[in-house]
Motif scaffolding. Structure first.
Motif, mmCIF file in Angstrom:
data_model
loop_
_atom_site.group_PDB
_atom_site.id
_atom_site.type_symbol
_atom_site.label_atom_id
_atom_site.label_comp_id
_atom_site.label_asym_id
_atom_site.label_seq_id
_atom_site.Cartn_x
_atom_site.Cartn_y
_atom_site.Cartn_z
ATOM 1 N N ASN A 273 -0.899 9.604 2.890
ATOM 2 C CA ASN A 273 -1.332 9.192 1.551
ATOM 3 C C ASN A 273 -2.765 9.661 1.314
ATOM 4 O OD1 ASN A 273 -2.310 7.388 -0.666
ATOM 5 N ND2 ASN A 273 -0.312 6.440 -0.397
ATOM 6 N N THR A 274 -3.037 10.223 0.132
ATOM 7 C CA THR A 274 -4.348 10.818 -0.146
ATOM 8 C C THR A 274 -5.275 9.911 -0.947
ATOM 9 O OG1 THR A 274 -3.571 11.912 -2.176
ATOM 10 C CG2 THR A 274 -3.342 13.126 -0.102
ATOM 11 N N TYR A 275 -4.894 8.683 -1.216
ATOM 12 C CA TYR A 275 -5.809 7.745 -1.869
ATOM 13 C C TYR A 275 -7.050 7.547 -1.007
ATOM 14 C CZ TYR A 275 -3.449 5.846 -6.009
ATOM 15 O OH TYR A 275 -2.916 5.662 -7.264
ATOM 16 N N SER B 232 -1.378 3.495 5.082
ATOM 17 C CA SER B 232 -0.884 4.522 4.154
ATOM 18 C C SER B 232 -1.454 5.888 4.504
ATOM 19 C CB SER B 232 -1.239 4.151 2.714
ATOM 20 O OG SER B 232 -0.624 2.939 2.336
ATOM 21 N N ARG B 233 -2.727 5.907 4.875
ATOM 22 C CA ARG B 233 -3.375 7.165 5.273
ATOM 23 C C ARG B 233 -2.645 7.807 6.448
ATOM 24 N NH1 ARG B 233 -6.701 7.926 9.322
ATOM 25 N NH2 ARG B 233 -7.036 5.677 9.624
ATOM 26 N N LYS C 237 -3.038 11.637 -8.473
ATOM 27 C CA LYS C 237 -2.287 11.145 -7.322
ATOM 28 C C LYS C 237 -0.853 10.863 -7.769
ATOM 29 C CE LYS C 237 -6.153 10.919 -4.931
ATOM 30 N NZ LYS C 237 -6.452 11.860 -3.839
ATOM 31 N N GLU D 248 2.459 7.543 -3.971
ATOM 32 C CA GLU D 248 1.296 7.108 -3.194
ATOM 33 C C GLU D 248 0.833 5.730 -3.645
ATOM 34 O OE1 GLU D 248 -1.258 10.812 -1.704
ATOM 35 O OE2 GLU D 248 -1.060 10.779 -3.876
ATOM 36 N N THR E 55 -8.041 2.872 -3.420
ATOM 37 C CA THR E 55 -7.191 1.766 -2.967
ATOM 38 C C THR E 55 -7.721 0.435 -3.468
ATOM 39 O OG1 THR E 55 -6.590 3.018 -0.983
ATOM 40 C CG2 THR E 55 -6.212 0.645 -0.932
#
Length: 454
Positions: free
Chosen positions: A167-169, A162-163, A187, A191, A174
């Motif tokens: 994605n900024t999680y 995801s990154r 968020k 995401e 996560t």
């Protein structure tokens, strides 16, 4: 430009990556700890260089990170060692798109490949990867090892894949989302959906039994899971592409005729299924699936998870894309799109597998050399984790505490530090918390705050 000025500009630019919706000058100042007038001058310089953009006026002014470009930092080059061929491809792809010749899909790139005769990986590459990936479960039924580490893999692979999509999680965000279903503050819903889709897709691969392989059932359903609730047309999930698509920042034009996409997809699956070496099979999928773009979107995600199918079947260490920089990953893909050259992407693949294998070797508690990074920051990590636990900080405050501590380190080490501390926290249990000088009552209280994460 002086080294100090360059450092300050990079520090501000990196800080803005934490604010995808824009940050006020006070938000930035909190992270970088810079005098206000100096910060104002640095922001003006970054804007004039096109490295950030500004919206709003006066008290409503916000500073935004620019969309990712194909430029790659010196730090990332040092992280992933590149071959001379890889550097050559990187230099070509880094040119402005106006200087790169538009190209269409080259059918021969797939049709000319002969499984078990031709190979993207050399014999030396395969031997090295096999040594890195071997586990104690090599002679066990297919998928045994992946099932043993499934809970850890769900977090690692969901987060890293995801990154790579922007994605900024965080790793801790996560973990909380996958374990508790709790979305992170500030968020987007998209995401969270992306990460949960990864979780479902990984479980599908690991628990799908003998039906899982390079066949239409697996690949279309893998796409259906990864794209669930993320496409403008819900019916496009799990369905081959019937529309023309373009590639952002690329001069590559994918196939646009549905009948040809169908034909090449079936040929791709047929060739992939015949490949005997699991590493060649994994890399073949990572090269050819994004190049064909068989689906409306989410093709790279499908390729990253599909690459783990042969590794799981052979009880090899998985490929979780640990620490892989987004920019160089994208440039490797671009080299395939525009030049049909795999050398840069192979550099990334080889390095990525080594990093992932090291992660899971540590998980298996194999003997080996201590991690130099953890050794370097041993005291800082120990003090920070001890404080997080003794103060029973909740998830968001934990993220903030790690990020704040990271800003005291050299810029090149900051993201790595954040991940290392997060990983240590995720590995904390009643048998190892004493190393952080935490009392049993303090550990119990922290566990209650983090209920459901252990």
């Amino acid at each position: 430009m002086s080294k100090q000025l360059k450092h300050e500009l990079n520090l501000i630019e990196d800080a803005l990556k934490n604010f995808r919706q824009g940050a006020s000058i006070e938000d930035i100042r909190t992270l970088v700890g810079m005098e206000l007038r100096t910060l104002q001058r640095r922001l003006k310089a970054l804007a004039s260089q096109g490295r950030i953009r500004i919206s709003g006026q006066r008290k409503g002014t916000l500073y935004h990170p620019q969309k990712p470009t194909l430029n790659i930092s010196a730090t990332e080059i040092e992280i992933v060692p590149l071959s001379p061929e890889g550097n050559e491809i990187r230099a070509i792809i880094a040119q402005p798109s106006a200087k790169r010749r538009p190209v269409g899909y080259n059918i021969d790139f797939l049709t000319d490949y002969r499984p078990n005769v031709d190979s993207y990986l050399t014999a030396e590459d395969k031997a090295r990867l096999a040594e890195l990936g071997k586990t104690a479960n090599l002679n066990q039924p297919a998928g045994t090892y992946t099932k043993e580490i499934l809970q850890r893999l769900l977090i690692d692979l969901s987060w890293n894949s995801s990154r790579l999509e922007g994605n900024t999680y965080s790793l801790l965000d996560t973990q909380r989302l996958i374990s508790q279903g709790q979305e992170a503050d500030n968020k987007t819903a998209a995401e969270a959906q992306m990460i949960l889709n990864h979780k479902d897709a990984i479980e599908f691969i690991v628990q799908g039994g003998e039906e899982i392989g390079f066949n239409r059932y697996t690949l279309t359903n893998l796409h259906g899971l990864l794209s669930n609730n993320l496409l403008p047309d819900p019916a496009a999930s799990g369905r081959l592409r019937g529309i023309a698509v373009g590639i952002t920042n690329s001069v590559f034009i994918p196939l646009g005729i549905p009948q040809q996409i169908e034909e090449m997809f079936e040929l791709l699956l047929h060739k992939a299924e015949q490949i005997e070496n699991p590493f060649e099979q994994a890399f073949f999928a990572m090269v050819q699936l994004p190049y064909l773009q068989p689906f409306d979107d989410v093709n790279k995600r499908v390729s990253r998870l599909a690459a783990n199918i042969p590794l799981s079947k052979h009880n090899l260490s998985p490929l979780a894309f640990v620490d892989v920089p987004n920019d160089i990953y994208v440039q490797g893909i671009m080299g395939i799109y525009e030049l049909n050259r795999i050398e840069l992407f192979k550099d990334v693949f080889m390095w990525a597998y080594e990093r992932s294998a090291q992660r899971y070797a540590a998980l298996r508690q194999s003997l080996g050399e201590p991690d130099p990074f953890r050794l370097k920051y041993r005291d800082i990590i120990k003090e920070l984790i001890g404080r997080i636990v003794t103060e029973a900080l909740p998830a968001q405050e934990t993220n903030d505490a790690i990020r704040q501590e990271a800003t005291r380190l050299p810029q090149a080490d900051q993201e790595k530090f954040f991940e290392v501390v997060a990983t240590e926290l995720l590995s904390l249990h009643e048998g190892n918390f004493a190393r952080y000088r935490v009392r049993p009552s303090e550990f119990k209280k922290w566990q209650q705050v983090w209920k459901g994460l252990k």
